[in-house]
Design a protein around this motif. Sequence first.
Motif, PDB file in Angstrom:
ATOM      1  N   LEU A  41      41.679  -0.281 -23.875  1.00  0.00           N
ATOM      2  CA  LEU A  41      41.771  -0.916 -25.189  1.00  0.00           C
ATOM      3  C   LEU A  41      40.986  -2.218 -25.288  1.00  0.00           C
ATOM      4  O   LEU A  41      40.770  -2.720 -26.385  1.00  0.00           O
ATOM      5  CB  LEU A  41      43.236  -1.213 -25.527  1.00  0.00           C
ATOM      6  CG  LEU A  41      44.203  -0.031 -25.549  1.00  0.00           C
ATOM      7  CD1 LEU A  41      45.631  -0.525 -25.695  1.00  0.00           C
ATOM      8  CD2 LEU A  41      43.833   0.925 -26.655  1.00  0.00           C
ATOM      9  N   GLY A  86      38.337  -3.410 -29.982  1.00  0.00           N
ATOM     10  CA  GLY A  86      39.629  -3.063 -29.394  1.00  0.00           C
ATOM     11  C   GLY A  86      40.609  -4.214 -29.472  1.00  0.00           C
ATOM     12  O   GLY A  86      40.843  -4.783 -30.534  1.00  0.00           O
ATOM     13  N   LYS A 115      48.304  -0.314 -29.134  1.00  0.00           N
ATOM     14  CA  LYS A 115      47.637   0.991 -29.043  1.00  0.00           C
ATOM     15  C   LYS A 115      47.758   1.795 -30.329  1.00  0.00           C
ATOM     16  O   LYS A 115      46.790   2.404 -30.777  1.00  0.00           O
ATOM     17  CB  LYS A 115      48.254   1.768 -27.875  1.00  0.00           C
ATOM     18  CG  LYS A 115      47.490   2.958 -27.410  1.00  0.00           C
ATOM     19  CD  LYS A 115      48.218   3.540 -26.208  1.00  0.00           C
ATOM     20  CE  LYS A 115      47.342   4.444 -25.403  1.00  0.00           C
ATOM     21  NZ  LYS A 115      48.075   4.972 -24.248  1.00  0.00           N
TER      22      LYS A 115
END
Length: 102
Positions: free
Chosen positions: A43, A48, A92
């Motif tokens: 990530l 991200g 996430k």
Amino acid sequence: YYRRHIFFCTNQRAPDADRPCCNDRGGSTARAHAKARVKAEGLAGPGGVRVNKAGCMDRCEEGPVCVVYPEAVWYTYVDEEDIDEIVDRHLKNGEIVDRLKI
């Protein structure tokens, strides 16, 4: 530049301070754990998630604390399992972890 940004309070107060501090309650350790998890999950980086440390965020009595942007969701946590839940659910998947929200 980042989809999400999480800041961990890592403020360290003097031992005789009249307020608690997040670092005495694991702020730096939690940040390091989150950073490792974010990287392991793929990530990290542009587009991200970015994991950062912050100075005092003035929510000492509710701490330790971290905050996720752009949603501006404040969390407290107790252990690595709580940090894992924030990483897995919020960072996430964009799902707010209500049980840790302050």
